[in-house]
Write a protein that holds these residues in place. Structure first.
Motif, mmCIF file in Angstrom:
data_model
loop_
_atom_site.group_PDB
_atom_site.id
_atom_site.type_symbol
_atom_site.label_atom_id
_atom_site.label_comp_id
_atom_site.label_asym_id
_atom_site.label_seq_id
_atom_site.Cartn_x
_atom_site.Cartn_y
_atom_site.Cartn_z
ATOM 1 N N GLY A 163 56.225 34.584 -101.744
ATOM 2 C CA GLY A 163 57.104 33.627 -102.178
ATOM 3 C C GLY A 163 56.404 32.842 -103.239
ATOM 4 N N VAL A 164 57.432 32.283 -103.983
ATOM 5 C CA VAL A 164 57.111 31.352 -105.127
ATOM 6 C C VAL A 164 57.588 29.884 -104.889
ATOM 7 C CG1 VAL A 164 57.271 31.222 -107.716
ATOM 8 C CG2 VAL A 164 57.135 33.332 -106.437
ATOM 9 N N PHE A 165 56.571 29.142 -105.048
ATOM 10 C CA PHE A 165 56.899 27.515 -105.112
ATOM 11 C C PHE A 165 57.443 27.175 -106.255
ATOM 12 C CE2 PHE A 165 53.401 26.745 -101.620
ATOM 13 C CZ PHE A 165 53.787 27.453 -100.768
ATOM 14 N N LEU A 166 58.496 26.609 -106.573
ATOM 15 C CA LEU A 166 59.082 26.077 -107.720
ATOM 16 C C LEU A 166 59.423 24.679 -107.950
ATOM 17 C CD1 LEU A 166 61.964 29.069 -107.795
ATOM 18 C CD2 LEU A 166 59.633 28.947 -108.943
ATOM 19 N N ASP A 214 69.768 25.680 -98.334
ATOM 20 C CA ASP A 214 68.922 25.026 -98.086
ATOM 21 C C ASP A 214 67.728 25.583 -97.267
ATOM 22 O OD1 ASP A 214 68.965 24.336 -94.759
ATOM 23 O OD2 ASP A 214 70.920 24.907 -95.610
ATOM 24 N N GLY A 215 66.405 25.082 -96.886
ATOM 25 C CA GLY A 215 65.363 25.596 -96.284
ATOM 26 C C GLY A 215 65.391 25.912 -95.088
ATOM 27 N N PHE A 216 66.117 25.220 -94.487
ATOM 28 C CA PHE A 216 66.404 25.480 -92.961
ATOM 29 C C PHE A 216 67.191 26.848 -92.661
ATOM 30 C CE2 PHE A 216 68.642 25.674 -88.744
ATOM 31 C CZ PHE A 216 67.452 24.944 -88.000
ATOM 32 N N VAL A 230 62.751 16.956 -110.624
ATOM 33 C CA VAL A 230 62.942 17.541 -109.202
ATOM 34 C C VAL A 230 62.550 17.026 -107.942
ATOM 35 C CG1 VAL A 230 61.744 19.324 -107.803
ATOM 36 C CG2 VAL A 230 62.434 19.945 -110.302
ATOM 37 N N ASN A 231 63.662 16.584 -107.169
ATOM 38 C CA ASN A 231 63.567 16.115 -105.796
ATOM 39 C C ASN A 231 62.651 16.687 -104.895
ATOM 40 O OD1 ASN A 231 63.718 13.886 -104.008
ATOM 41 N ND2 ASN A 231 65.908 14.735 -103.452
ATOM 42 N N ARG A 232 63.169 17.797 -104.682
ATOM 43 C CA ARG A 232 62.614 18.679 -103.598
ATOM 44 C C ARG A 232 61.971 19.985 -104.281
ATOM 45 N NH1 ARG A 232 64.349 16.382 -98.594
ATOM 46 N NH2 ARG A 232 66.556 15.474 -99.069
ATOM 47 N N PRO A 233 60.712 20.479 -104.190
ATOM 48 C CA PRO A 233 60.420 21.746 -104.602
ATOM 49 C C PRO A 233 60.931 22.927 -103.501
ATOM 50 C CG PRO A 233 58.781 20.229 -104.476
ATOM 51 C CD PRO A 233 59.671 19.640 -103.961
ATOM 52 N N ALA A 234 60.920 24.191 -104.164
ATOM 53 C CA ALA A 234 61.440 24.942 -103.013
ATOM 54 C C ALA A 234 60.700 26.446 -103.089
ATOM 55 C CB ALA A 234 62.889 25.572 -103.803
ATOM 56 N N ILE A 235 60.767 27.173 -101.958
ATOM 57 C CA ILE A 235 60.172 28.366 -102.096
ATOM 58 C C ILE A 235 61.305 29.402 -102.042
ATOM 59 C CG2 ILE A 235 58.830 30.086 -100.701
ATOM 60 C CD1 ILE A 235 57.992 27.715 -99.083
ATOM 61 N N ALA A 236 60.824 30.241 -103.382
ATOM 62 C CA ALA A 236 61.919 31.343 -103.674
ATOM 63 C C ALA A 236 61.162 32.925 -103.238
ATOM 64 C CB ALA A 236 62.306 31.517 -105.010
ATOM 65 N N ILE A 237 61.924 33.728 -102.667
ATOM 66 C CA ILE A 237 61.491 34.956 -102.222
ATOM 67 C C ILE A 237 62.547 36.026 -102.784
ATOM 68 C CG2 ILE A 237 60.208 34.628 -100.120
ATOM 69 C CD1 ILE A 237 63.633 36.021 -99.407
ATOM 70 N N LEU A 238 61.954 37.392 -103.080
ATOM 71 C CA LEU A 238 62.572 38.450 -103.362
ATOM 72 C C LEU A 238 63.145 39.262 -102.218
ATOM 73 C CD1 LEU A 238 60.334 39.503 -106.247
ATOM 74 C CD2 LEU A 238 62.551 38.403 -106.374
ATOM 75 N N MET A 282 66.255 34.554 -103.226
ATOM 76 C CA MET A 282 66.962 33.585 -102.383
ATOM 77 C C MET A 282 66.027 32.258 -102.521
ATOM 78 S SD MET A 282 68.490 33.688 -98.477
ATOM 79 C CE MET A 282 66.832 34.260 -97.654
ATOM 80 N N LEU A 283 66.661 31.269 -102.495
ATOM 81 C CA LEU A 283 65.768 30.001 -102.489
ATOM 82 C C LEU A 283 66.680 28.799 -101.684
ATOM 83 C CD1 LEU A 283 64.884 28.360 -105.578
ATOM 84 C CD2 LEU A 283 66.866 29.959 -105.351
ATOM 85 N N ASP A 284 66.108 28.003 -100.993
ATOM 86 C CA ASP A 284 64.865 27.726 -100.736
ATOM 87 C C ASP A 284 64.909 28.398 -99.059
ATOM 88 O OD1 ASP A 284 62.423 26.258 -99.853
ATOM 89 O OD2 ASP A 284 63.501 24.573 -99.072
ATOM 90 N N VAL A 285 63.431 28.702 -98.922
ATOM 91 C CA VAL A 285 63.329 29.557 -97.680
ATOM 92 C C VAL A 285 62.342 28.909 -96.561
ATOM 93 C CG1 VAL A 285 63.776 31.870 -98.589
ATOM 94 C CG2 VAL A 285 61.310 31.084 -98.424
ATOM 95 N N GLY A 286 62.177 27.356 -97.105
ATOM 96 C CA GLY A 286 61.472 26.618 -96.114
ATOM 97 C C GLY A 286 60.492 25.590 -96.592
ATOM 98 N N ALA A 287 60.752 25.439 -97.795
ATOM 99 C CA ALA A 287 59.962 24.242 -98.369
ATOM 100 C C ALA A 287 60.276 22.867 -97.760
ATOM 101 C CB ALA A 287 59.927 24.070 -99.894
ATOM 102 N N ASP A 288 61.663 22.713 -97.466
ATOM 103 C CA ASP A 288 62.121 21.612 -96.852
ATOM 104 C C ASP A 288 63.198 21.965 -96.002
ATOM 105 O OD1 ASP A 288 63.323 18.984 -96.435
ATOM 106 O OD2 ASP A 288 62.035 18.227 -98.234
#
Lengths: 367, 367
Positions: A303-306, A245-247, A135-143, A155-161
């Protein structure tokens, strides 16, 4: 270690969650009330609760559902909402947030829950739990409340990167599929890649590349790739997992929340307009409550950090007992299904497959 | 030419709008009904209506409000929703869309209105009207229901281009200010730059640069720059103009629309749940209508293409007579205030100022 974890998951064995009692807007009382609600519903849950012992002990003692099921781990420091992530990384060793992640790092729990500062939690999770291999960039997933039968989309990523290249988007797709399977019980999740149009020639270069990468792996990965989707499909029924992407994901999330809150306020104003409309609102109350239940963020809390060695559920900062309990329920489900190990296996096998392909390409086609 | 236009605007002189009768989902009857509604309300409006004469003449003849105020310009071709922009640019000379823009190009009208294919309309507008001097990328601006006293915020770009550098974002800010001033009657609009956080160090490099550029010009440009804003501020009251690139803006727009439509459907389901809730919904009807009026997209109908020699109002493809009339009302207001000339002046003066600065920098400080 894995076998030990598998053992912990099995049968009537307890599922241990690591809980940060501090850092939420409503203080430790809301967190303790929330985990007590969950404890009442699920006899298999056990907690390691992190925070100042003198504050937590009396709160826990009052909840009979927690008796013998909640170990308090003393940590005097608290990460506040204004603390800079870099500062917490340097000098946050005594905080409840650090201690919460440490229990996951040590394998005492597989899933952590915190209502605290998102930036600090992500930064600490990155350095303490470290990224999964591949994994290069972890992500935040939400429902997200949706028209799908399961009631929610991932939906992911919502803002880890704020950045994501095509490879990152592929990994988000794989991690999102795992999450939909373990968190929403979907066997063959449908994945969509967020873009400004559904035609294949549209959008940024990395999106076109990711479209190919995700499409190539879909069959082997046991998911369906529906191609590009648009903003309107995030709450729709065209797919179950929305990759971005997280943006973009962060803007979409906050736009959706802001729009829902605006409509809710307008609705209240519409019903407060005249005497007759106030009478109508009394009669409509049950219906409105039914609506609220479907879109209440407290029930979709977390939100879940994956992409880390361990799963971290970030509960809303303003979560009350109901909100904390929703986050704990999600954490429990993910811990029970062995989600962390599954997602690791999925990313690793995709990485291997990609390596196979490139080796084959180097050595010529396999015979 | 400018003086001629100024003369057209003044006093009881008519305001001429160029209207594409074709290409909308509801056909020319809805367009004619829409402009008739507007004609009834505003005695100053005149129309040049483009499309197949044999279809339009009987429709117009039926509307007494249009007598002597609507010139029909025959164009047999129709741009469909599936036509590729490139195709329309090559061989769309006989279409009603082309003819609609031609009337603006020739100075017969200053604002055009079309319900047709957005991509084709943007592409044709670019090559036929051409960009204003000093504008690199034109933008599409929309109105978004908000908590502000004016009821709406302006957001741009929502999809003219998927890219935008810092200079483009600065121009969007200037054009958005002009639009807020002329379309929403705001004297000193507050501008926000869309980002994933409000701290100055956050976000992509071009956003940090744009933050500086916009901040530098705010005072001279007679607007207030509130800095970075988040997705939740799009329907909020922190600013009146939200500046972003066309990729992010398009996703935000469609996410907001999708969320509003989801809530509206959930609301209907909540009220259809039981006998009592159906009774409640009858009583609540007026309140719900009041809500619908505030967020009805038909009443906020019209994306506006900014940065061209002429203004183009893109009405929703599915617009009915009410929707077309809302787009015409906006077009009328923009034509009446001489919006096209004003925006040109604003961008030109900003470009001059920027040049002054760079000349001063080259020659050392002016004495």
């Amino acid at each position: 270690m894995t076998s030990e974890r598998d053992h912990m998951k099995a049968g009537e064995n307890p599922v241990v969650l690591s809980i940060d009692a501090m850092g939420g807007d409503q203080g430790p009382a809301a967190v303790v009330a929330g985990i007590a609600l969950s404890a009442e519903k699920n006899p298999e849950i056990r907690f390691i609760l992190h925070g100042p012992k003198d504050q937590l002990e009396p709160l826990v003692a009052k909840k009979s559902d927690l008796t013998g099921r909640c170990e308090i781990r003393d940590a005097s420091g608290v990460v506040s909402m204004d603390d800079k992530p870099s500062q917490v990384m340097r000098s946050g060793k005594d905080t409840s947030m650090w201690s919460t992640l440490e229990a996951v790092r040590q394998g005492e729990a597989t899933v952590a829950v915190s209502c605290g500062n998102t930036g600090a939690l992500m930064a600490l999770s990155m350095i303490r739990l470290r990224k999964l291999p591949g994994v290069n960039r972890p992500a935040i997933a939400i429902l997200w409340p949706s028209r799908n039968p399961q009631g929610f989309n991932v939906m992911l990523d919502v803002g880890a990167d704020i950045r994501a290249d095509a490879e990152d988007l592929l990994q988000y797709a794989l991690m999102g599929v795992s999450y939909a399977r373990n968190g929403l019980n979907l066997k063959n999740p449908r994945v969509g890649l967020l873009n400004v149009g559904t035609e294949e020639h549209k959008g940024r270069a990395e999106l076109k590349e990711a479209h190919e990468l995700i499409g190539d792996i879909a069959e082997d990965g046991h998911f369906e790739f529906v191609g590009f989707v648009e903003g309107g499909d995030i709450p729709g029924n065209k797919c179950d997992v929305i990759v971005t992407d997280g943006f973009t994901g962060n803007i979409a999330l906050k736009t959706g929340e802001g729009t829902a809150s605006l409509i809710s306020d307008f609705l209240k104003q519409a019903f407060a307009y005249s005497f007759l409309s106030r009478v109508a609102s009394l009669l409509a109350l049950t219906s409105l409550k039914r609506l609220k239940k479907r879109i209440d963020p407290r029930r979709v809390n977390g939100g879940v950090f994956l992409g880390l060695n361990g799963t971290v559920v970030k509960s809303h900062g303003a979560a009350d007992a109901t909100g904390v309990s929703a986050a704990v329920k999600l954490a429990f489900q993910l811990a029970q299904t062995g989600f962390t190990d599954r997602i690791a296996a999925r990313v690793a096998s995709a990485a291997e497959r990609a390596q196979d392909v490139s080796e084959n390409e180097t050595n010529g086609p396999a015979i």
